[in-house]
Every structure is written in structure tokens, then in C-alpha cells.
Design a protein around this motif. Structure first.
Motif, PDB file in Angstrom:
ATOM      1  N   TRP A 237       0.871  -1.184   0.000  1.00  0.00           N
ATOM      2  CA  TRP A 237       0.000   0.000   0.000  1.00  0.00           C
ATOM      3  C   TRP A 237       0.901   1.225   0.000  1.00  0.00           C
ATOM      4  N   GLN A 238       0.533   2.234  -0.761  1.00  0.00           N
ATOM      5  CA  GLN A 238       1.409   3.407  -0.823  1.00  0.00           C
ATOM      6  C   GLN A 238       1.221   4.313   0.396  1.00  0.00           C
ATOM      7  N   GLY A 239       1.808   3.897   1.503  1.00  0.00           N
ATOM      8  CA  GLY A 239       1.790   4.696   2.731  1.00  0.00           C
ATOM      9  C   GLY A 239       3.184   4.681   3.326  1.00  0.00           C
ATOM     10  N   HIS A 240       3.488   5.672   4.117  1.00  0.00           N
ATOM     11  CA  HIS A 240       4.823   5.744   4.729  1.00  0.00           C
ATOM     12  C   HIS A 240       4.773   6.630   5.960  1.00  0.00           C
ATOM     13  N   CYS A 241       5.793   6.518   6.785  1.00  0.00           N
ATOM     14  CA  CYS A 241       5.948   7.428   7.929  1.00  0.00           C
ATOM     15  C   CYS A 241       6.968   8.497   7.535  1.00  0.00           C
ATOM     16  N   CYS A 242       6.544   9.760   7.606  1.00  0.00           N
ATOM     17  CA  CYS A 242       7.433  10.860   7.178  1.00  0.00           C
ATOM     18  C   CYS A 242       8.697  10.919   8.036  1.00  0.00           C
ATOM     19  N   VAL A 243       8.551  10.582   9.307  1.00  0.00           N
ATOM     20  CA  VAL A 243       9.708  10.629  10.218  1.00  0.00           C
ATOM     21  C   VAL A 243      10.776   9.653   9.719  1.00  0.00           C
ATOM     22  N   HIS A 244      10.379   8.433   9.447  1.00  0.00           N
ATOM     23  CA  HIS A 244      11.366   7.416   9.065  1.00  0.00           C
ATOM     24  C   HIS A 244      11.792   7.529   7.603  1.00  0.00           C
ATOM     25  N   GLN A 245      10.915   8.081   6.782  1.00  0.00           N
ATOM     26  CA  GLN A 245      11.292   8.230   5.372  1.00  0.00           C
ATOM     27  C   GLN A 245      12.329   9.342   5.200  1.00  0.00           C
ATOM     28  N   ALA A 246      12.566  10.119   6.261  1.00  0.00           N
ATOM     29  CA  ALA A 246      13.564  11.196   6.172  1.00  0.00           C
ATOM     30  C   ALA A 246      14.998  10.642   6.200  1.00  0.00           C
ATOM     31  N   PHE A 247      15.167   9.390   6.627  1.00  0.00           N
ATOM     32  CA  PHE A 247      16.516   8.815   6.655  1.00  0.00           C
ATOM     33  C   PHE A 247      16.877   8.325   5.258  1.00  0.00           C
ATOM     34  N   LEU A 248      18.083   8.706   4.791  1.00  0.00           N
ATOM     35  CA  LEU A 248      18.486   8.406   3.410  1.00  0.00           C
ATOM     36  C   LEU A 248      19.780   7.594   3.382  1.00  0.00           C
ATOM     37  N   PRO A 249      20.007   6.876   2.279  1.00  0.00           N
ATOM     38  CA  PRO A 249      21.274   6.150   2.161  1.00  0.00           C
ATOM     39  C   PRO A 249      22.480   7.084   2.296  1.00  0.00           C
ATOM     40  N   SER A 250      22.333   8.337   1.854  1.00  0.00           N
ATOM     41  CA  SER A 250      23.474   9.270   1.946  1.00  0.00           C
ATOM     42  C   SER A 250      23.835   9.554   3.398  1.00  0.00           C
ATOM     43  N   HIS A 251      22.865   9.480   4.330  1.00  0.00           N
ATOM     44  CA  HIS A 251      23.169   9.680   5.747  1.00  0.00           C
ATOM     45  C   HIS A 251      24.028   8.512   6.258  1.00  0.00           C
ATOM     46  N   VAL A 252      23.696   7.310   5.814  1.00  0.00           N
ATOM     47  CA  VAL A 252      24.474   6.133   6.214  1.00  0.00           C
ATOM     48  C   VAL A 252      25.900   6.287   5.672  1.00  0.00           C
ATOM     49  N   ALA A 253      26.007   6.640   4.403  1.00  0.00           N
ATOM     50  CA  ALA A 253      27.324   6.751   3.767  1.00  0.00           C
ATOM     51  C   ALA A 253      28.186   7.787   4.484  1.00  0.00           C
ATOM     52  N   MET A 254      27.568   8.921   4.843  1.00  0.00           N
ATOM     53  CA  MET A 254      28.305  10.011   5.495  1.00  0.00           C
ATOM     54  C   MET A 254      28.885   9.541   6.832  1.00  0.00           C
ATOM     55  N   LEU A 255      28.053   8.853   7.621  1.00  0.00           N
ATOM     56  CA  LEU A 255      28.514   8.403   8.939  1.00  0.00           C
ATOM     57  C   LEU A 255      29.548   7.279   8.818  1.00  0.00           C
ATOM     58  N   ARG A 256      29.360   6.412   7.851  1.00  0.00           N
ATOM     59  CA  ARG A 256      30.333   5.317   7.671  1.00  0.00           C
ATOM     60  C   ARG A 256      31.691   5.872   7.254  1.00  0.00           C
TER      61      ARG A 256
END
Ligand code: 13P
Ligand code: SF4
Length: 379
Positions: A237-256
Motif C-alpha cells: 500500500w502506498q503509505g509511509h511514515c514521514c519521520v522514518h522516510q527522512a533517513f536516506l542512504p546518503s546519511h548512512v554513507a556520510m557516517l560510515r
């Protein structure tokens, strides 16, 4: 609307909002002492610090549902969380078996602020789900489809699942629930969170090509091709949580890049591109447990709601805890439960005139209970 509420006018609240936090805490403690075990305050992990400190029990959605189901001695539940959680608590705490034990006496479940909803739960309306079910029935055998709803949904949607042999899941048991569903029938229709469904189904080895996504805003077949529906194993179903959808792969890459030894710990409401790169994925309860069980010096980046991550940072200075991304990750609706609303609701309860009572309509509660009990049996 699937619930009845008894609300009070706002001007009354203003008197509470003008009080110092310390005075509100004193008054709340006084009522807790006065009511003793007759009062049960439940708090979700995303609640602000000053509220969670006053909860008798705290947990993730699954743990809180179980606490409500198992509550025996209390005479009222004050739920510091969001609306769907209070509805679930009402259905479980006032199920027929419990009402019989109490000679028909209901336990009022109170949500201190009725504006504490969940934007994700609002992304599936029962009329849309019924329309989806009807349209799918023109293409596939609906006796072979299990509807599965994330607990972040209205009681009316849980009741729909109850009526169609379906089940509820939480982020803590989504895999076990999907395995249960897939073992009984060939297909699942899962709402409202696309990410939890996709992440769980991917972990079970279901190919992405067999997970079409239904967009409730599209009039015909939710925007899906008929063949995609015929070949589906799980319809998202096309639904999502805006809070959690704010996390992006680029955030993971930056911290790694900055900390090569960092462990990424995220909630399954995050998008698949983030979850695929994480070291651990789980409910808020699992996130808390992972940190509590880790040795000093562990370095984490946590992708979930701001209040929980901030509390873990403060409570575990022996570990090096980072926000996966701090911006726009506060759940504004959870934040609407504050000391003035809590004190106001408790004062009314102590005076014998509860306000903001969440009471699910009996027919809806009966069918929703079916789906919730199936979930509690799966575990
Ligand atoms: P949990 O069930 O993991 O506590 O999650 C609830 C929620 O709303 C997450 O956004
Ligand atoms: Fe709903 Fe997202 Fe808030 Fe959880 S964090 S209660 S899913 S809006």
C-alpha cells in the motif's frame, strides 16, 4: 469514525499550560500516589522525557498492546502514545472475556491529547481498503489473499482484517506474521506501511517484482498493471511514515565515512535502501535492547524518532551514540502528549469525570479483536 470520545473545552487546558513543569509533575505524582494500582500509565518509547518518566510501564507497540491485554488490577489506563495505540488498548483491555470478569465494568482508556494521531495510520482509510479489495476481486481469488494491517492503522481497518481472516502485525513481529499469512494463503495485501512490508518481504526472499504497490489515490487498480497483480505475492500500500522516510542512504554513507567502525541501527519503517545498509533493524523495543546489551565504547548511528535516540544518548554516555540524521525526525503527534495535557486528563480522572476516553464501537471492536488475537497467538 470508529471511536467515540468525550472531550472537554480547551480553555480549561490553558490553566494547566500556564503552570510550571515542576508544579505539574508534583500534581501528577500526587494523583498517581492517591490512585495507586487503580491507575496504569502506559508510555511509548517516542514520548518526551518528562512524560516517559511518569509512565508505570513503557514499551514498543507490541509490548504496550500486551500490557493492555494483560492488565488486571487497574481501573483506568492513561495512554501516553498515539490514537491507534489507545484504540488497541481499549479493544484488548475491554474484550468480552475481561468484561465478564469485571461484571461488565469497562476500563476507560484515556488519550491525554486527542490530536495525538499518526500520519501513517491516516494513509489508509477503510473505504479505500474496501474499494481495493473489491477491485482486486475482479482479477484474483480473494479467498486466497490474507489482509495484513500494520498496528499503525484505525480500528476500522483492523476490523476489516478480522472479517477477512486477516491479522495485525507490529514492527516487532512482522516477519512471523507474514510467514503465518503466507503459509495459509498464496497472497497478502499489506497496509498501510509500504516500507515495513517491503523490508520484511525482501528478508523472506520474495522478489521485488512480485510486490506491486497499490496507490489509493489512483482510481483504477491503484495504478497497477493487471499482470502485476496476478503475479503478486504481496501487494503493498502506498503509505509511509514521514519521520522514518527522512533517513536516506546518503546519511548512512556520510557516517560510515566519518566512523568506519560505526554500527547502523534502524527501524523497519525506513526505506529499503537504508535498511539494506544497516547492521541491525528492529522495533523501538529492539533498538533499546540492542543499545542496553552493548559493551561500553560501541558506536551507533540510530535511525528512528528523535526523542528515543536523544534519551539513549543521554542514558548511555559510555557508548558513542549518533543520530542517523537529526533533522525532521521528531514525531510531532507523539510530542502532543505533554505535562499540561497529562495533568489535565489525570485531574479529571481523579475527580471521577474522565475526559478523552477512547472507546471503539462494539461491532468494530469485536472484529478488530479477531485480528489482534491472531497476532498475539503468533507472538
Ligand atoms: P514500534 O512498534 O517499533 O514501537 O513503532 C511504533 C511506531 O509508530 C514507529 O514509528
Ligand atoms: Fe506514526 Fe511515524 Fe509517528 Fe510512528 S513515528 S507514530 S509511524 S507518524
Amino acid at each position: 469514525m470508529s471511536f467515540a470520545t468525550h472531550n472537554s473545552p480547551d480553555p480549561e487546558l490553558a490553566a494547566y499550560q500556564s503552570q510550571e513543569p515542576a508544579a505539574l509533575v508534583d500534581r501528577i505524582q500526587q494523583i498517581r500516589n492517591q490512585m495507586g494500582p487503580r491507575l496504569l500509565i502506559l508510555g511509548h518509547h517516542y514520548q518526551r522525557d518528562e512524560v516517559i518518566a511518569l509512565a508505570d510501564l513503557r514499551g514498543d507497540s507490541y509490548q504496550l498492546a500486551k500490557m493492555a491485554a494483560e492488565s488486571e488490577s487497574c481501573q483506568a489506563i492513561v495512554f501516553c502514545g498515539v490514537h491507534f495505540m489507545a484504540e488497541t488498548a481499549d479493544i484488548l483491555a475491554n474484550r468480552p472475556e475481561r468484561l465478564r470478569q469485571r461484571d461488565g465494568r469497562r476500563i476507560p482508556v484515556i488519550l491525554p491529547n486527542l490530536a495525538a494521531g499518526c500520519a501513517l495510520a491516516d494513509m489508509a482509510d477503510v473505504a479505500q481498503v474496501e474499494d481495493c479489495w473489491r477491485q482486486l476481486g475482479e482479477l484474483i481469488d480473494m479467498d486466497d489473499v490474507t489482509p495484513v494491517t500494520y498496528v499503525n492503522s484505525t480500528a476500522a481497518i483492523k476490523a476489516f482484517c478480522g472479517r477477512h481472516g486477516g491479522i495485525v502485525c507490529t514492527s516487532a513481529n512482522a516477519r512471523a506474521v507474514l510467514e503465518w499469512a503466507m503459509a495459509r494463503r498464496s497472497r497478502v495485501l499489506f497496509f498501510p506501511d509500504q516500507h515495513l512490508a517491503r523490508n520484511t518481504a525482501c528478508a523472506m526472499g520474495i522478489p521485488l517484482g512480485r510486490m506491486p504497490m497499490w496507490d489509493p489515490r489512483e482510481k483504477h487498480l491503484g495504478g497497477c498493471q493487471p499482470d502485476a497483480i496476478r503475479q503478486s505475492r504481496i501487494i503493498l500500500w502506498q503509505g509511509h511514515c514521514c519521520v522514518h522516510q527522512a533517513f536516506l542512504p546518503s546519511h548512512v554513507a556520510m557516517l560510515r565515512q566519518q566512523y568506519p567502525d560505526i554500527k547502523i541501527l534502524v527501524h523497519p519503517e525506513c526505506m529499503a535502501a537504508v535498511v539494506e545498509q544497516a547492521d541491525e533493524v528492529g522495533s523501538t523495543g529492539k533498538i533499546l535492547h540492542a543499545v542496553e546489551q552493548s559493551p561500553p565504547g560501541t558506536r551507533w548511528a540510530i535511525g528512528t524518532e528523535w526523542n528515543l535516540v536523544n534519551r539513549l544518548k543521554n542514558q548511555h554516555p559510555e557508548q558513542d551514540i549518533h543520530f542517523l540524521w537529526p533533522t525532521a525526525t521528531l514525531c510531532e503527534t507523539m510530542y502532543r502528549i505533554d505535562l499540561p495535557h497529562l495533568c489535565w486528563a489525570l485531574d479529571h480522572l481523579a475527580a471521577g469525570a474522565p475526559v478523552n476516553v477512547i472507546e471503539v464501537e462494539p461491532n468494530i471492536a469485536r472484529d478488530a479483536l479477531e485480528a489482534l488475537q491472531r497476532m498475539l497467538q503468533v507472538g
